[in-house]
Design an enzyme around this catalytic site. Structure first.
Site, PDB file in Angstrom:
ATOM      1  N   LYS A  57       0.690  -1.157   0.093  1.00 36.99           N
ATOM      2  CA  LYS A  57       0.002  -0.034  -0.019  1.00 36.99           C
ATOM      3  C   LYS A  57       0.786   1.176  -0.035  1.00 36.99           C
ATOM      4  O   LYS A  57       0.224   2.281   0.346  1.00 36.99           O
ATOM      5  CB  LYS A  57      -1.126   0.072   1.199  1.00 36.99           C
ATOM      6  CG  LYS A  57      -1.986  -1.148   1.409  1.00 36.99           C
ATOM      7  CD  LYS A  57      -2.529  -1.652   0.126  1.00 36.99           C
ATOM      8  CE  LYS A  57      -3.537  -0.878  -0.590  1.00 36.99           C
ATOM      9  NZ  LYS A  57      -3.826  -1.355  -1.951  1.00 36.99           N
ATOM     10  N   THR A  61       2.957  -0.989  -6.844  1.00 37.46           N
ATOM     11  CA  THR A  61       2.451  -1.282  -7.966  1.00 37.46           C
ATOM     12  C   THR A  61       2.606  -0.112  -8.983  1.00 37.46           C
ATOM     13  O   THR A  61       3.180  -0.361 -10.155  1.00 37.46           O
ATOM     14  CB  THR A  61       1.038  -1.389  -8.105  1.00 37.46           C
ATOM     15  OG1 THR A  61       0.442  -2.065  -7.047  1.00 37.46           O
ATOM     16  CG2 THR A  61       0.320  -1.978  -9.568  1.00 37.46           C
ATOM     17  N   SER A 155      -5.009   2.900   4.311  1.00 30.19           N
ATOM     18  CA  SER A 155      -5.129   2.098   2.898  1.00 30.19           C
ATOM     19  C   SER A 155      -5.230   0.764   2.942  1.00 30.19           C
ATOM     20  O   SER A 155      -5.972   0.175   2.165  1.00 30.19           O
ATOM     21  CB  SER A 155      -3.618   2.691   2.133  1.00 30.19           C
ATOM     22  OG  SER A 155      -3.953   2.024   0.858  1.00 30.19           O
ATOM     23  N   GLY A 277      -5.272   3.637  -6.031  1.00 28.85           N
ATOM     24  CA  GLY A 277      -5.950   4.995  -5.921  1.00 28.85           C
ATOM     25  C   GLY A 277      -7.325   4.772  -5.612  1.00 28.85           C
ATOM     26  O   GLY A 277      -8.086   5.597  -6.353  1.00 28.85           O
ATOM     27  N   ARG A 278      -7.666   4.363  -4.535  1.00 25.78           N
ATOM     28  CA  ARG A 278      -9.241   4.177  -4.166  1.00 25.78           C
ATOM     29  C   ARG A 278      -9.588   5.360  -3.693  1.00 25.78           C
ATOM     30  O   ARG A 278      -8.907   6.292  -3.202  1.00 25.78           O
ATOM     31  CB  ARG A 278      -9.346   3.049  -3.044  1.00 25.78           C
ATOM     32  CG  ARG A 278      -9.198   1.813  -3.665  1.00 25.78           C
ATOM     33  CD  ARG A 278      -9.716   0.712  -2.568  1.00 25.78           C
ATOM     34  NE  ARG A 278      -9.752  -0.641  -3.246  1.00 25.78           N
ATOM     35  CZ  ARG A 278      -8.835  -1.609  -3.019  1.00 25.78           C
ATOM     36  NH1 ARG A 278      -7.784  -1.234  -2.182  1.00 25.78           N
ATOM     37  NH2 ARG A 278      -8.721  -2.766  -3.536  1.00 25.78           N
ATOM     38  N   LYS A 279     -10.888   5.900  -3.967  1.00 23.43           N
ATOM     39  CA  LYS A 279     -11.801   7.050  -3.258  1.00 23.43           C
ATOM     40  C   LYS A 279     -12.276   6.451  -1.798  1.00 23.43           C
ATOM     41  O   LYS A 279     -13.113   5.553  -1.932  1.00 23.43           O
ATOM     42  CB  LYS A 279     -12.846   7.798  -4.298  1.00 23.43           C
ATOM     43  CG  LYS A 279     -11.972   7.746  -5.561  1.00 23.43           C
ATOM     44  CD  LYS A 279     -12.324   9.300  -5.864  1.00 23.43           C
ATOM     45  CE  LYS A 279     -11.759   9.493  -7.555  1.00 23.43           C
ATOM     46  NZ  LYS A 279     -10.265   9.459  -7.818  1.00 23.43           N
TER      47      LYS A 279
HETATM   48  P1  A3P Z   1      -4.680   3.912  -2.280  1.00 24.27           P
HETATM   49  O1  A3P Z   1      -5.638   3.022  -3.244  1.00 24.27           O
HETATM   50  O2  A3P Z   1      -5.104   3.521  -0.713  1.00 24.27           O
HETATM   51  O3  A3P Z   1      -4.977   5.217  -2.346  1.00 24.27           O
HETATM   52  P2  A3P Z   1       0.377  -0.615  -3.830  1.00 24.27           P
HETATM   53  O4  A3P Z   1       0.682  -0.678  -4.989  1.00 24.27           O
HETATM   54  O5  A3P Z   1       1.812  -0.729  -2.847  1.00 24.27           O
HETATM   55  O6  A3P Z   1      -0.502  -1.481  -3.141  1.00 24.27           O
HETATM   56  O7  A3P Z   1      -0.070   0.829  -3.247  1.00 24.27           O
HETATM   57  C1  A3P Z   1      -1.462   1.616  -3.676  1.00 24.27           C
HETATM   58  C2  A3P Z   1      -1.242   2.780  -3.238  1.00 24.27           C
HETATM   59  O8  A3P Z   1      -0.444   3.337  -4.193  1.00 24.27           O
HETATM   60  C3  A3P Z   1      -2.745   3.433  -3.450  1.00 24.27           C
HETATM   61  O9  A3P Z   1      -3.238   3.565  -2.291  1.00 24.27           O
HETATM   62  C4  A3P Z   1      -2.180   4.835  -4.164  1.00 24.27           C
HETATM   63  O10 A3P Z   1      -2.379   5.892  -3.017  1.00 24.27           O
HETATM   64  C5  A3P Z   1      -0.688   4.852  -4.160  1.00 24.27           C
HETATM   65  N1  A3P Z   1      -0.407   5.218  -5.452  1.00 24.27           N
HETATM   66  C6  A3P Z   1       0.879   5.954  -5.985  1.00 24.27           C
HETATM   67  N2  A3P Z   1       1.049   6.261  -6.941  1.00 24.27           N
HETATM   68  C7  A3P Z   1       0.012   6.033  -7.550  1.00 24.27           C
HETATM   69  C8  A3P Z   1      -0.373   5.962  -9.037  1.00 24.27           C
HETATM   70  N3  A3P Z   1       0.254   6.617  -9.876  1.00 24.27           N
HETATM   71  N4  A3P Z   1      -1.627   5.669  -9.317  1.00 24.27           N
HETATM   72  C9  A3P Z   1      -2.350   4.845  -8.350  1.00 24.27           C
HETATM   73  N5  A3P Z   1      -2.039   4.808  -7.186  1.00 24.27           N
HETATM   74  C10 A3P Z   1      -0.919   5.334  -6.723  1.00 24.27           C
END
Ligand code: A3P
Length: 325
Positions: A57, A61, A155, A277-279
Site C-alpha cells: 500500500k 504497483t 489504505s 488510488g481508491r476513493k
Molecule cells: P490507495 O488506493 O489507498 O490510495 P500498492 O500498489 O503498494 O498496493 O499501493 C497502492 C497505493 O499506491 C494507492 O493507495 C495509491 O495511493 C498509491 N499510488 C501512488 N502512485 C499511484 C499512481 N500513479 N496511481 C495509483 N495509485 C498510486
C-alpha cells in the site's frame, strides 16, 4: 562404516540436524562445488539484480509499472496465483526451489546491462525474507517505498474492506487500530496487518543484518505519488542503470484519477486500475492523532536510521515528527 538407503539416510540426517530441514537456497554459481554439479543446461543469469520489497500500500504497483517503462529494466513474469507477484522468499513458494523461481525470469539478452527485478510487497516485513534473499542474491539491490505509516494503515484497512474482509466490514478503522488484547481474533489479525508493516525502522534493520547499507534505497512514497519523474531519476542513479530514462515525457497527470498515469500514443492516459488510488473518506482526526502517537517512537527510529545511512529523509517523515514534537 555403515550406511542406509537414501530415504532412511535423509531421515537420520534430519534427526541429527533438524535446523537444516528448512532449506536455504544459495546461488549455485557462487560456490565452485555447487557449480560443478549444476546442470550444464542451466544458468544463474535468470535472477533479479534488484528487489522492490514493499511494504504493501505504499505505491509499489505504480513503481513496478514505472520501472518496466525503462528499456533496460525487465520485470519477472506475472504469477497467476499470487496477484501477479512471485512471492518466492516469503511463503510456501520458497519450497518450490530455485528452478521454480528462475522460471519467472527471462534469459537476459545482455547480462551486464539488463536489470531484472521482482516486486513482492510483503517481503519488506516478513521475518525470514532478508536472510533468504541474501543467500540467493547477495549482491541484489533492495528498494523499499515508505509513506506515512498512518496513511498506509488506513489504505490497508480500505483494501481489506474492498476485499470483504469481515473484520474490516464489521469494525470501524478506529476500532481496529485501538482495539485491546481482548478484542476478537479477526480484529486483532487485521490490526496487526494495519500496524506492524508501518514499524519501518525495525524491518529495515533486519534487512541491514543481511545486506550492506549501500545496497538499500528508501523511496519517499508520497513523492513518488506527486512527482514520479523526480523519484525515478534517483532510483536509476541508485541502480546504475543506463541510459537515464526521462520519465517526464512518458507520464501525464490525470485529473479524474488524481494520479500520474502513463502517456499513451495520441496523448491518452493509461492509469492503474480501480484498486489503486481508491476513493474513500478521510481518516477521523482522533484516529490520526492516535496513530501519530503510536508511530512516534518508530518514526524517530527511522529518522536515526536514515541519518546513519546518509539517505534523504522523506518529507512526510520530517512533517510528521515536527507536528508531533
Ligand atoms: P490507495 O488506493 O489507498 O490510495 P500498492 O500498489 O503498494 O498496493 O499501493 C497502492 C497505493 O499506491 C494507492 O493507495 C495509491 O495511493 C498509491 N499510488 C501512488 N502512485 C499511484 C499512481 N500513479 N496511481 C495509483 N495509485 C498510486
Amino acid at each position: 562404516l555403515q550406511t542406509l538407503p537414501p530415504l532412511q539416510l535423509a531421515e537420520k540426517y534430519f534427526q541429527i540436524f533438524p535446523e537444516e530441514m528448512d532449506p536455504l537456497w544459495q546461488n549455485p554459481c557462487h560456490d565452485k562445488r555447487h557449480k560443478d554439479i549444476w546442470s550444464k543446461e542451466k544458468t544463474c543469469d535468470r535472477l533479479p539484480k534488484f528487489l522492490v520489497v514493499g511494504p504493501q500500500k505504499t505505491g509499489t504497483t505504480a513503481l513496478h509499472l514505472l520501472l518496466t517503462l525503462h528499456p533496460a529494466i525487465i520485470s519477472s513474469f506475472p504469477s497467476p496465483v499470487t496477484f501477479e507477484e512471485v512471492q518466492f522468499f516469503n511463503g510456501p513458494n520458497y519450497h518450490n526451489g530455485i528452478d521454480w523461481y528462475m522460471d519467472f525470469f527471462p534469459f537476459p539478452s545482455n547480462v551486464s546491462t539488463d536489470f531484472m527485478f521482482e516486486k513482492s510487497a510483503n517481503y519488506f516485513d516478513t521475518e525470514l525474507v532478508p536472510k533468504r534473499a541474501a543467500a540467493l542474491v547477495p549482491r541484489a539491490k533492495i528498494i523499499a517505498v515508505l509513506i506515512n505509516p498512518v496513511d498506509r494503515a488506513y489504505s490497508w484497512y480500505q483494501h481489506q474492506r474492498a476485499h470483504q474482509d469481515p473484520a474490516a466490514i464489521n469494525y470501524t478503522f478506529h476500532q481496529v487500530v485501538t482495539g485491546g488484547p481482548s478484542s476478537s481474533k479477526e480484529l486483532l489479525v487485521l490490526q496487526s496487518r494495519c500496524l506492524k508493516p508501518g514499524e519501518y525502522a525495525a524491518h529495515l534493520e533486519r534487512w541491514l543484518v543481511h545486506f550492506q547499507s549501500r545496497q538499500l534505497y528508501v523511496v519517499d512514497g508520497s513523492l513518488l505519488r506527486s512527482n514520479p519523474a523526480l523519484v525515478m531519476e534517483g532510483i536509476q542513479r541508485f541502480l546504475g542503470v543506463t541510459p537515464i530514462f526521462n520519465y517526464t515525457q512518458a507520464l501525464m497527470f490525470d485529473e479524474s484519477k488524481g494520479f500520474w498515469c502513463q502517456r499513451m500514443e495520441g496523448g491518452r492516459p493509461k492509469c492503474l486500475g480501480k484498486s489503486k488510488g481508491r476513493k474513500y473518506l478521510e481518516m477521523a482526526p482522533e484516529t490520526r492523532a492516535f496513530l501519530m502517537e503510536y508511530y512516534r517512537e518508530h518514526n524517530l527510529e527511522l529518522l536515526r536510521l536514515l541519518n546513519r545511512l546518509g539517505q534523504t529523509l522523506p518529507l512526510w517523515l520530517r512533517e510528521e515528527l515536527q507536528s508531533s514534537s
